[in-house]
Design an enzyme around this catalytic site. Structure first.
Site, short mmCIF file in Angstrom:
data_model
loop_
_atom_site.label_atom_id
_atom_site.label_comp_id
_atom_site.label_asym_id
_atom_site.label_seq_id
_atom_site.Cartn_x
_atom_site.Cartn_y
_atom_site.Cartn_z
N PRO A 9 5.67 6.05 0.73
CA PRO A 9 6.98 5.86 1.35
C PRO A 9 7.10 6.44 2.76
O PRO A 9 6.54 7.49 3.06
CB PRO A 9 7.93 6.60 0.39
CG PRO A 9 7.08 7.60 -0.30
CD PRO A 9 5.73 6.95 -0.45
N ASN A 10 7.80 5.69 3.57
CA ASN A 10 8.14 6.04 4.96
C ASN A 10 6.98 5.88 5.94
O ASN A 10 7.18 6.03 7.15
CB ASN A 10 8.73 7.47 5.06
CG ASN A 10 9.93 7.63 4.16
OD1 ASN A 10 10.86 6.84 4.24
ND2 ASN A 10 9.92 8.61 3.29
N ARG A 17 8.42 7.74 13.43
CA ARG A 17 8.87 8.83 12.57
C ARG A 17 8.17 10.14 12.96
O ARG A 17 6.95 10.24 12.88
CB ARG A 17 8.49 8.44 11.14
CG ARG A 17 8.66 9.52 10.13
CD ARG A 17 7.91 9.14 8.85
NE ARG A 17 8.16 10.14 7.86
CZ ARG A 17 7.33 10.45 6.88
NH1 ARG A 17 6.21 9.79 6.74
NH2 ARG A 17 7.63 11.40 6.04
N TYR A 22 3.26 13.22 12.99
CA TYR A 22 2.45 12.13 12.44
C TYR A 22 1.75 11.28 13.50
O TYR A 22 1.01 10.36 13.16
CB TYR A 22 3.32 11.24 11.54
CG TYR A 22 3.88 11.98 10.35
CD1 TYR A 22 3.02 12.54 9.40
CD2 TYR A 22 5.26 12.15 10.18
CE1 TYR A 22 3.53 13.25 8.32
CE2 TYR A 22 5.76 12.85 9.09
CZ TYR A 22 4.90 13.39 8.16
OH TYR A 22 5.39 14.09 7.10
N ASN A 73 -2.75 7.62 0.82
CA ASN A 73 -1.83 8.61 1.35
C ASN A 73 -0.55 8.45 0.53
O ASN A 73 0.23 7.54 0.80
CB ASN A 73 -1.56 8.40 2.84
CG ASN A 73 -0.66 9.50 3.40
OD1 ASN A 73 -0.01 10.21 2.63
ND2 ASN A 73 -0.61 9.62 4.71
N ALA A 76 5.36 11.35 0.30
CA ALA A 76 6.22 12.29 -0.45
C ALA A 76 5.94 12.24 -1.96
O ALA A 76 6.19 13.24 -2.66
CB ALA A 76 7.68 11.98 -0.17
N HIS A 79 4.03 15.04 -3.87
CA HIS A 79 4.67 16.29 -4.30
C HIS A 79 5.62 16.09 -5.48
O HIS A 79 6.22 17.05 -5.94
CB HIS A 79 5.44 16.90 -3.12
CG HIS A 79 4.71 16.78 -1.82
ND1 HIS A 79 3.46 17.34 -1.62
CD2 HIS A 79 5.02 16.12 -0.66
CE1 HIS A 79 3.05 17.05 -0.38
NE2 HIS A 79 3.97 16.31 0.21
N ASP A 86 -0.81 9.61 -13.09
CA ASP A 86 -1.28 8.95 -14.32
C ASP A 86 -1.87 7.57 -14.03
O ASP A 86 -2.87 7.18 -14.64
CB ASP A 86 -0.14 8.84 -15.34
CG ASP A 86 0.18 10.18 -16.00
OD1 ASP A 86 -0.63 11.12 -15.86
OD2 ASP A 86 1.23 10.29 -16.65
N GLU A 97 -7.82 11.19 -1.36
CA GLU A 97 -6.44 11.44 -0.92
C GLU A 97 -6.47 11.82 0.56
O GLU A 97 -7.27 12.67 0.97
CB GLU A 97 -5.85 12.58 -1.77
CG GLU A 97 -4.43 12.98 -1.38
CD GLU A 97 -3.91 14.11 -2.28
OE1 GLU A 97 -4.61 14.53 -3.22
OE2 GLU A 97 -2.79 14.58 -1.99
N HIS A 99 -3.95 12.84 3.96
CA HIS A 99 -2.67 13.16 4.61
C HIS A 99 -2.92 13.28 6.10
O HIS A 99 -3.90 13.93 6.52
CB HIS A 99 -2.09 14.48 4.09
CG HIS A 99 -1.82 14.47 2.63
ND1 HIS A 99 -0.67 13.91 2.12
CD2 HIS A 99 -2.56 14.88 1.58
CE1 HIS A 99 -0.71 14.00 0.79
NE2 HIS A 99 -1.84 14.58 0.44
N SER A 101 -1.00 14.92 8.24
CA SER A 101 -0.71 16.31 8.63
C SER A 101 -1.40 17.26 7.66
O SER A 101 -1.79 16.85 6.55
CB SER A 101 0.80 16.55 8.62
OG SER A 101 1.32 16.41 7.30
N ARG A 106 2.64 23.44 6.27
CA ARG A 106 4.04 22.98 6.40
C ARG A 106 4.92 23.64 5.34
O ARG A 106 4.55 24.69 4.79
CB ARG A 106 4.05 21.45 6.35
CG ARG A 106 3.22 20.84 7.50
CD ARG A 106 3.28 19.34 7.52
NE ARG A 106 4.64 18.88 7.72
CZ ARG A 106 5.05 17.63 7.47
NH1 ARG A 106 4.18 16.72 7.03
NH2 ARG A 106 6.30 17.29 7.67
N ARG A 110 5.46 21.15 0.20
CA ARG A 110 4.38 20.20 0.48
C ARG A 110 3.00 20.75 0.10
O ARG A 110 2.00 20.05 0.19
CB ARG A 110 4.35 19.82 1.96
CG ARG A 110 5.57 19.07 2.42
CD ARG A 110 5.42 18.62 3.87
NE ARG A 110 6.72 18.38 4.46
CZ ARG A 110 7.41 17.25 4.34
NH1 ARG A 110 6.92 16.22 3.70
NH2 ARG A 110 8.61 17.12 4.89
C1 DQA Z 1 2.11 13.04 4.47
C2 DQA Z 1 2.62 14.45 4.14
C3 DQA Z 1 3.75 14.39 3.13
O1 DQA Z 1 4.21 15.69 2.84
C4 DQA Z 1 4.91 13.60 3.67
O2 DQA Z 1 5.92 13.47 2.70
C5 DQA Z 1 4.52 12.27 4.22
C6 DQA Z 1 3.23 12.12 4.92
C7 DQA Z 1 1.06 13.07 5.60
O3 DQA Z 1 0.40 12.03 5.77
O4 DQA Z 1 0.90 14.07 6.29
O5 DQA Z 1 5.28 11.32 4.17
O6 DQA Z 1 1.48 12.51 3.30
#
Ligand code: DQA
Length: 140
Positions: A9-10, A17, A22, A73, A76, A79, A86, A97, A99, A101, A106, A110
């Site tokens: 998401p996002n 953003r 990011y 990735n 959110a 977390h 699952d 995985e 990320h 950041s 942070r 997170r």
């Molecule tokens: C993220 C880190 C997450 O905590 C955050 O909610 C994101 C992006 C990252 O790519 O750094 O949306 O996964």
């Protein structure tokens, strides 16, 4: 090797953003770079970004037979989502995985990712290069 690249998401808002966290690249920029790197390494790729958890779960289920590896990735959902953990446990291939950041420098909420216990490797804090590192790692 067929690799599914999932973004949660996002992440559709990358570039707009919180660019100080990011970066300024869009998700399309990042996906193009991944596509090229994977092609150079002889890997086939497929992509999904979604803001809907069920859509991501369905794609992981459908991908069980089709993909050898997932680079995710989870954003959110890292977390919060036992359901995503699952679904990835039900996937028999490799899971990396990523990320953008460094989630460990942070906010405290997170620092824990439900997904990490299923991941073979976790990359955090390398920006978009993290996805390319994951491709190179899978190709080795
Ligand atoms: C993220 C880190 C997450 O905590 C955050 O909610 C994101 C992006 C990252 O790519 O750094 O949306 O996964």
């Amino acid at each position: 090797m067929n690799v599914l690249i999932l973004n949660g998401p996002n992440l559709n808002l990358l570039g707009k953003r919180e660019p100080e966290i990011y970066g300024s690249e869009t998700l399309a920029d990042i996906e193009n770079a991944i596509r090229h790197r994977a092609f150079d390494q002889g890997l086939a790729t497929d992509f999904l970004q979604t803001n809907h958890e069920g859509v991501m779960l369905d794609r992981i289920h459908e991908g069980r037979e089709r993909f050898d590896a997932i680079i995710i990735n989870p954003a959110a959902w890292s977390h919060t989502s036992v359901a995503l953990l699952d679904a990835l446990k039900a996937f028999e291939g490799r899971v990396i995985e990523v990320h953008l950041s460094n989630i460990h420098t942070r906010e405290a909420f997170r620092h824990h990712s439900y997904i990490s216990s299923r991941a073979e490797a976790v990359i955090a804090g390398m920006g978009s290069f993290g996805y390319l590192a994951a491709i190179d790692y899978l190709a080795r």
